[in-house]
Design a protein around this motif. Structure first.
Motif, PDB file in Angstrom:
ATOM      1  N   MET A 111     -63.862 -74.361  17.947  1.00 42.05           N
ATOM      2  CA  MET A 111     -63.183 -73.394  16.752  1.00 42.05           C
ATOM      3  C   MET A 111     -64.247 -74.127  15.439  1.00 42.05           C
ATOM      4  SD  MET A 111     -61.624 -71.360  17.939  1.00 42.05           S
ATOM      5  CE  MET A 111     -60.224 -71.314  16.360  1.00 42.05           C
ATOM      6  N   ALA A 112     -63.383 -75.096  15.158  1.00 43.23           N
ATOM      7  CA  ALA A 112     -64.038 -75.924  14.711  1.00 43.23           C
ATOM      8  C   ALA A 112     -66.467 -75.641  13.637  1.00 43.23           C
ATOM      9  CB  ALA A 112     -64.463 -77.052  14.191  1.00 43.23           C
ATOM     10  N   ALA A 113     -66.332 -75.615  15.250  1.00 40.47           N
ATOM     11  CA  ALA A 113     -68.052 -75.650  14.663  1.00 40.47           C
ATOM     12  C   ALA A 113     -68.048 -73.701  14.712  1.00 40.47           C
ATOM     13  CB  ALA A 113     -68.748 -75.352  16.563  1.00 40.47           C
ATOM     14  N   GLN A 114     -67.417 -72.776  15.265  1.00 42.51           N
ATOM     15  CA  GLN A 114     -67.524 -71.394  14.802  1.00 42.51           C
ATOM     16  C   GLN A 114     -66.966 -71.733  12.739  1.00 42.51           C
ATOM     17  OE1 GLN A 114     -68.121 -68.514  16.530  1.00 42.51           O
ATOM     18  NE2 GLN A 114     -69.217 -69.949  17.950  1.00 42.51           N
ATOM     19  N   ALA A 115     -66.192 -72.369  13.391  1.00 48.12           N
ATOM     20  CA  ALA A 115     -65.604 -71.833  11.656  1.00 48.12           C
ATOM     21  C   ALA A 115     -66.836 -72.110  10.727  1.00 48.12           C
ATOM     22  CB  ALA A 115     -64.163 -73.035  11.868  1.00 48.12           C
ATOM     23  N   ARG A 116     -67.588 -73.372  11.370  1.00 48.87           N
ATOM     24  CA  ARG A 116     -68.492 -73.620  10.337  1.00 48.87           C
ATOM     25  C   ARG A 116     -69.577 -72.366   9.878  1.00 48.87           C
ATOM     26  NH1 ARG A 116     -67.368 -79.352  11.620  1.00 48.87           N
ATOM     27  NH2 ARG A 116     -68.157 -78.977  13.796  1.00 48.87           N
ATOM     28  N   MET A 117     -70.411 -72.085  11.464  1.00 53.20           N
ATOM     29  CA  MET A 117     -70.688 -71.047  11.699  1.00 53.20           C
ATOM     30  C   MET A 117     -70.304 -70.201  10.614  1.00 53.20           C
ATOM     31  SD  MET A 117     -73.491 -71.461  13.437  1.00 53.20           S
ATOM     32  CE  MET A 117     -73.243 -68.971  13.998  1.00 53.20           C
ATOM     33  N   ARG A 118     -69.451 -69.184  10.265  1.00 51.93           N
ATOM     34  CA  ARG A 118     -68.580 -68.402   9.437  1.00 51.93           C
ATOM     35  C   ARG A 118     -69.001 -68.300   8.286  1.00 51.93           C
ATOM     36  NH1 ARG A 118     -64.821 -67.767  13.596  1.00 51.93           N
ATOM     37  NH2 ARG A 118     -63.370 -68.815  12.117  1.00 51.93           N
ATOM     38  N   ASN A 119     -68.665 -70.083   7.750  1.00 51.06           N
ATOM     39  CA  ASN A 119     -69.113 -69.863   6.390  1.00 51.06           C
ATOM     40  C   ASN A 119     -70.627 -70.642   5.988  1.00 51.06           C
ATOM     41  OD1 ASN A 119     -66.502 -70.025   5.977  1.00 51.06           O
ATOM     42  ND2 ASN A 119     -66.072 -71.786   6.387  1.00 51.06           N
ATOM     43  N   ALA A 120     -71.968 -70.511   6.884  1.00 50.75           N
ATOM     44  CA  ALA A 120     -72.389 -70.435   6.214  1.00 50.75           C
ATOM     45  C   ALA A 120     -73.697 -69.519   5.598  1.00 50.75           C
ATOM     46  CB  ALA A 120     -73.457 -71.351   7.147  1.00 50.75           C
ATOM     47  N   LYS A 121     -74.274 -69.676   4.900  1.00 50.13           N
ATOM     48  CA  LYS A 121     -75.245 -69.062   3.935  1.00 50.13           C
ATOM     49  C   LYS A 121     -76.499 -69.386   4.593  1.00 50.13           C
ATOM     50  CE  LYS A 121     -74.357 -67.496   0.179  1.00 50.13           C
ATOM     51  NZ  LYS A 121     -74.179 -67.680  -1.287  1.00 50.13           N
ATOM     52  N   VAL A 122     -77.392 -68.318   5.297  1.00 50.26           N
ATOM     53  CA  VAL A 122     -78.937 -69.044   5.400  1.00 50.26           C
ATOM     54  C   VAL A 122     -79.843 -68.058   5.096  1.00 50.26           C
ATOM     55  CG1 VAL A 122     -80.661 -69.181   8.039  1.00 50.26           C
ATOM     56  CG2 VAL A 122     -77.789 -69.611   7.899  1.00 50.26           C
ATOM     57  N   LEU A 123     -80.653 -68.453   4.703  1.00 51.56           N
ATOM     58  CA  LEU A 123     -81.549 -67.542   4.276  1.00 51.56           C
ATOM     59  C   LEU A 123     -83.206 -67.364   4.787  1.00 51.56           C
ATOM     60  CD1 LEU A 123     -83.533 -66.742   1.316  1.00 51.56           C
ATOM     61  CD2 LEU A 123     -84.504 -68.448   0.694  1.00 51.56           C
ATOM     62  N   LEU A 124     -83.854 -66.327   4.915  1.00 53.37           N
ATOM     63  CA  LEU A 124     -85.015 -66.346   6.013  1.00 53.37           C
ATOM     64  C   LEU A 124     -85.790 -65.584   4.872  1.00 53.37           C
ATOM     65  CD1 LEU A 124     -85.892 -66.119   9.120  1.00 53.37           C
ATOM     66  CD2 LEU A 124     -85.199 -64.130   8.994  1.00 53.37           C
ATOM     67  N   ILE A 125     -87.388 -66.317   4.952  1.00 53.96           N
ATOM     68  CA  ILE A 125     -87.865 -65.868   4.878  1.00 53.96           C
ATOM     69  C   ILE A 125     -88.785 -64.974   5.938  1.00 53.96           C
ATOM     70  CG2 ILE A 125     -90.574 -66.446   3.677  1.00 53.96           C
ATOM     71  CD1 ILE A 125     -89.003 -68.675   2.256  1.00 53.96           C
ATOM     72  N   HIS A 126     -89.663 -63.990   5.322  1.00 54.63           N
ATOM     73  CA  HIS A 126     -90.758 -63.390   5.790  1.00 54.63           C
ATOM     74  C   HIS A 126     -89.813 -62.197   7.389  1.00 54.63           C
ATOM     75  CE1 HIS A 126     -94.068 -64.552   3.936  1.00 54.63           C
ATOM     76  NE2 HIS A 126     -93.359 -63.672   3.553  1.00 54.63           N
ATOM     77  N   LEU A 127     -89.598 -60.686   7.559  1.00 57.56           N
ATOM     78  CA  LEU A 127     -88.832 -60.517   8.551  1.00 57.56           C
ATOM     79  C   LEU A 127     -90.531 -60.042   9.484  1.00 57.56           C
ATOM     80  CD1 LEU A 127     -86.251 -59.341  10.119  1.00 57.56           C
ATOM     81  CD2 LEU A 127     -87.112 -57.480   9.078  1.00 57.56           C
ATOM     82  N   GLY A 128     -91.178 -60.472   9.998  1.00 57.12           N
ATOM     83  CA  GLY A 128     -92.159 -60.272  11.309  1.00 57.12           C
ATOM     84  C   GLY A 128     -91.475 -60.489  12.654  1.00 57.12           C
ATOM     85  N   ALA A 129     -92.446 -60.276  13.131  1.00 60.88           N
ATOM     86  CA  ALA A 129     -91.594 -60.325  14.264  1.00 60.88           C
ATOM     87  C   ALA A 129     -90.850 -61.930  15.495  1.00 60.88           C
ATOM     88  CB  ALA A 129     -93.533 -60.437  15.624  1.00 60.88           C
ATOM     89  N   LEU A 130     -91.539 -62.695  14.494  1.00 60.33           N
ATOM     90  CA  LEU A 130     -90.935 -63.704  14.559  1.00 60.33           C
ATOM     91  C   LEU A 130     -89.303 -63.649  14.026  1.00 60.33           C
ATOM     92  CD1 LEU A 130     -90.468 -66.264  15.584  1.00 60.33           C
ATOM     93  CD2 LEU A 130     -91.981 -67.566  13.941  1.00 60.33           C
ATOM     94  N   GLY A 131     -90.062 -63.508  12.672  1.00 64.86           N
ATOM     95  CA  GLY A 131     -87.863 -63.282  11.456  1.00 64.86           C
ATOM     96  C   GLY A 131     -87.126 -62.622  12.588  1.00 64.86           C
ATOM     97  N   ALA A 132     -87.216 -61.276  12.351  1.00 58.55           N
ATOM     98  CA  ALA A 132     -86.984 -60.040  13.424  1.00 58.55           C
ATOM     99  C   ALA A 132     -85.815 -61.121  14.629  1.00 58.55           C
ATOM    100  CB  ALA A 132     -87.086 -58.928  14.073  1.00 58.55           C
ATOM    101  N   GLU A 133     -86.021 -61.846  15.434  1.00 57.44           N
ATOM    102  CA  GLU A 133     -86.115 -62.491  16.814  1.00 57.44           C
ATOM    103  C   GLU A 133     -85.083 -63.502  16.383  1.00 57.44           C
ATOM    104  OE1 GLU A 133     -86.156 -62.008  20.035  1.00 57.44           O
ATOM    105  OE2 GLU A 133     -87.579 -60.338  20.095  1.00 57.44           O
TER     106      GLU A 133
END
Length: 320
Positions: free
Chosen positions: A1-23
């Motif tokens: 539950m603690a791990a899930q809470a940390r996931m829900r609060n995380a802010k992630v940046l992804l650079i480029h939505l090519g084939a790899l970024g899409a996966e």
């Protein structure tokens, strides 16, 4: 539950939505990451239709993120999705401070070095990944990260101290499970990381691998590093120039130069920077899984360089 809470609060940046970024995007959105920001100034091309699943023929010529965003959001409406169609290089350094983790895909070595300097300044975890046809790579820089693992206690208790060049066990706590009638160990491992520029210039296997391990090492490792010696991208790669750069990497890494195989040189020269969907799925899955692990602060993360060999289908993890 603690791990899930940390996931829900995380802010992630992804650079480029090519084939790899899409996966990577697909896996993070389905895992329930709290906030995902995508930045990509590219338009949809016909090549995109062959290598990813968020785009259709009718969207060729439109902005890649604008076309993909509704389908991404449909996978998990609870994820806060933000798109930005500017080039990531136009952003001031302070832009990156709002995130908990940065993922870069399809970057040149010069771009990786710049992004890595920013993430280190703001103490942000960084994942970088790319594809070269049938091969691919992952670079990880978490700067310093304590991972907690649990295992059944064996006849030889886990000892404190160095595990490898970049990993050290700092704490071991035993606890008895009444239900299972067994003793377990909770192990804290401190991982330290080397920045990308230092890996590129000074990374070596000297003193780290046995002679047998050196002989079995895939050519994909020095060739992947050799491609980074084209700082502005891989548009000018030829077998002759790549072979020259690869031989220099063999020397730097402490590998016998007579092990360089022309079949690998030709493959990497021909496929440098190409996107193949099955390879994107393997590399993207590995990146996303490790991101989920570290956001949840569970299990030891990748440290620090991963190369997939598309000829042998081996996937190696190295500390450089």
């Amino acid at each position: 539950m603690a791990a899930q809470a940390r996931m829900r609060n995380a802010k992630v940046l992804l650079i480029h939505l090519g084939a790899l970024g899409a996966e990577i995007t697909k896996n993070l959105v389905l895992s329930g990451v709290g906030s995902l920001s995508l930045i990509d100034d590219s338009d949809v091309s016909s090549q995109d239709l062959d290598s990813q699943f968020f785009l259709g023929k009718a969207e060729v010529g439109t902005k890649r993120l604008v076309a993909a965003a509704p389908r991404i959001q449909d996978m998990n409406s609870r994820v806060e999705l933000t798109i930005d169609t500017e080039h990531f290089g136009s952003k001031p350094d302070a832009y990156y401070q709002q995130f908990d983790l940065v993922i870069g895909t399809d970057l040149t070595s010069a771009e990786i070095i710049k992004i890595n300097a920013i993430t280190r300044r703001f103490n942000l975890p960084l994942f970088v990944a790319g594809l070269n046809g049938l091969s691919g790579y992952i670079f990880v820089d978490l700067i310093e990260f304590d991972a907690t693992d649990e295992k059944l206690k064996s006849s030889v208790p886990t000892a404190l101290g160095s595990v490898s060049q970049n990993r050290r066990i700092t704490e071991v706590v035993e606890h008895y499970n009444e239900e299972q009638k067994k003793t377990f160990e909770t192990i804290v491992t401190r991982n330290t990381y080397t920045p990308f520029e230092k890996v590129l210039r000074e990374g070596t296997f000297k003193g780290k691998l046995t002679r047998r391990q050196l002989k079995r090492l895939t050519n994909a490792v020095p060739l992947t590093l050799a491609l980074f010696e084209y700082p502005d991208g891989v548009g000018e790669v030829t077998p002759a120039t790549l072979k020259e750069k690869a031989l220099a990497k063999f020397v730097q890494l402490g590998l016998p130069t007579d092990q360089l195989q022309q079949i690998y040189v030709d493959q990497f020269a021909e496929q440098a920077g190409l996107e193949f969907a099955p390879v994107a799925a393997v590399i993207g899955g590995a990146v996303a899984q490790d991101v989920i692990n570290i956001l949840g602060k569970k299990q030891s993360p990748l440290n620090n360089f991963v190369v997939l060999d598309g000829i042998t289908l081996d996937m190696h993890i190295f500390e450089l």
